[in-house]
Design an enzyme around this catalytic site. Structure first.
Site, PDB file in Angstrom:
ATOM      1  N   LYS A   1       0.773  -1.006  -0.161  1.00  0.00           N
ATOM      2  CA  LYS A   1      -0.060   0.198   0.057  1.00  0.00           C
ATOM      3  C   LYS A   1       0.770   1.540  -0.443  1.00  0.00           C
ATOM      4  CE  LYS A   1      -1.614   1.359   4.468  1.00  0.00           C
ATOM      5  NZ  LYS A   1      -2.248   1.788   5.241  1.00  0.00           N
TER       6      LYS A   1
ATOM      7  N   ASP B   1      -5.311  -5.685  11.738  1.00  0.00           N
ATOM      8  CA  ASP B   1      -4.662  -3.892  11.700  1.00  0.00           C
ATOM      9  C   ASP B   1      -5.208  -4.051  13.563  1.00  0.00           C
ATOM     10  OD1 ASP B   1      -3.787  -2.292  11.180  1.00  0.00           O
ATOM     11  OD2 ASP B   1      -4.244  -1.129   9.836  1.00  0.00           O
TER      12      ASP B   1
ATOM     13  N   ASP C   1      -9.710   3.250  11.558  1.00  0.00           N
ATOM     14  CA  ASP C   1     -10.531   4.564  10.838  1.00  0.00           C
ATOM     15  C   ASP C   1     -11.290   5.168  10.369  1.00  0.00           C
ATOM     16  OD1 ASP C   1     -10.575   7.134  12.339  1.00  0.00           O
ATOM     17  OD2 ASP C   1      -8.093   7.636  11.515  1.00  0.00           O
TER      18      ASP C   1
ATOM     19  N   THR D   1      -8.230   2.407   4.256  1.00  0.00           N
ATOM     20  CA  THR D   1      -7.233   1.178   4.025  1.00  0.00           C
ATOM     21  C   THR D   1      -8.443  -0.204   4.100  1.00  0.00           C
ATOM     22  OG1 THR D   1      -5.517   2.185   5.006  1.00  0.00           O
ATOM     23  CG2 THR D   1      -5.382  -0.263   5.108  1.00  0.00           C
TER      24      THR D   1
END
Length: 324
Positions: A205, A231, A235, A239
């Protein structure tokens, strides 16, 4: 929202033990107190007319070993000030020790100077906690493990991977591959993969600016497999949803996602709902409001883990078994 996990038997606490909570995650603190077999200490948080925080401790803490529970989730600035003011109040009330339990440690993403003239807020918060009077910090899944070194007091970082792994193991999924949504998450993905006896993959990424991600490539075999994205926090969910879309396009059978800290700000919930993610598994280090409790989200409690850590610290037993 579904809830997994149950309460364990109460532990033994000494007379000097006291546990308080503030406003960020009272439900978690109450569950921890129930497991520990204690009552939460009496305190109140109010505001002056201009919004300044006023805290009153409504019982004696002189000579006590105090455990103070407060996540620094949103509104982060307010909860951090509540925490600092409460620590100061406990110190001035002659508490023998102040152990701060921070299930979610905010401002941790700025842990280094990635560009010129940037702050290191993870270190700043560490300095503030120590200066206020904290003697020990108990937390979960720091954004970067080296943040422990920003403190000159003991820091115990518990991990969410065992809790998340046990949940997925109980689902009985076959052909699993554990996927890191970026290069930095490979270590975390490997820990889960080892527990599930599964291979790993990762998403290459690139992040042109904060909260914006673009997928470059997927490294590893995910075709026909049940992919589990892991992860430390989610948030805006840009992603994780972008990674889920990429995995499905590359032939994954189904995509699950998990994290320890469900920040879920801005468009996160709508993105998750519209994404190919079959289920998002989180923990209650951050208390989710009703409007974010969508059917795709499963919440696991960290109260038994935190309660056991508190019991080990309080009774001077090793905490290291909880890191395994």
């Amino acid at each position: 929202m579904k809830t997994a996990g149950g309460l364990t038997v109460a532990y033994q606490t000494k007379e000097c033990f006291k546990m308080f909570t503030l406003n960020s995650n009272r439900k978690l603190a109450e569950e921890m107190a129930q497991i520990l077999g204690c009552e939460l200490g009496r305190s109140s948080v109010s505001r002056f007319s201009d919004g300044e925080i006023h805290i009153n401790i409504e019982e004696s803490v002189r000579g006590s070993e105090v455990y103070l529970v407060q996540s620094t989730s949103q509104p982060g600035n307010e909860y951090i000030m509540e925490l600092l003011i409460m620590i100061d109040a406990l110190k001035r009330a002659s508490a023998r020790s102040i152990n701060v339990v921070i299930p979610y440690y905010g401002y941790a993403r700025q842990d280094r100077k990635a560009r010129s003239r940037e702050p290191i807020t993870a270190k700043l918060i560490a300095n503030l906690l120590e200066k206020a009077g904290a003697h020990r910090v108990l937390t979960m899944d720091l954004h970067a493990p080296q943040i422990q070194g920003f403190f000159d007091i003991p820091v115990d970082q518990l991990l969410g991977v065992p809790i998340l792994s046990d949940y997925f193991e109980s689902k009985g999924l076959e052909d699993i591959v554990v996927v890191a949504p970026d290069n930095g998450g490979v270590t975390r993905a490997r820990k889960m993969a080892n527990r599930l006896h599964a291979p790993i993959a990762f998403v290459d990424k690139r992040r042109p600016k904060p909260n914006v991600a673009e997928i470059m490539n997927i490294v590893g075999n995910i075709e026909g497999k049940n992919a589990i994205l892991i992860d430390d926090l989610i948030d805006t969910a840009g992603t994780i949803t972008l990674a889920a879309q990429g995995l499905m396009e590359k032939g994954a059978k189904a995509v699950y996602a998990c994290c320890t800290h469900p920040v879920l700000s801005g468009p996160a919930v709508s993105r998750i709902e519209a994404s190919p993610i079959k289920e998002l598994v989180v923990t209650n280090t951050i208390e989710l409001p009703e409007e974010k409790m969508i059917s795709k989200i499963t919440s696991l409690s960290v109260a038994p883990l935190l309660a056991e850590a508190i019991d080990r610290i309080h009774n001077e037993k090793p905490v290291s078994p909880l890191f395994e």
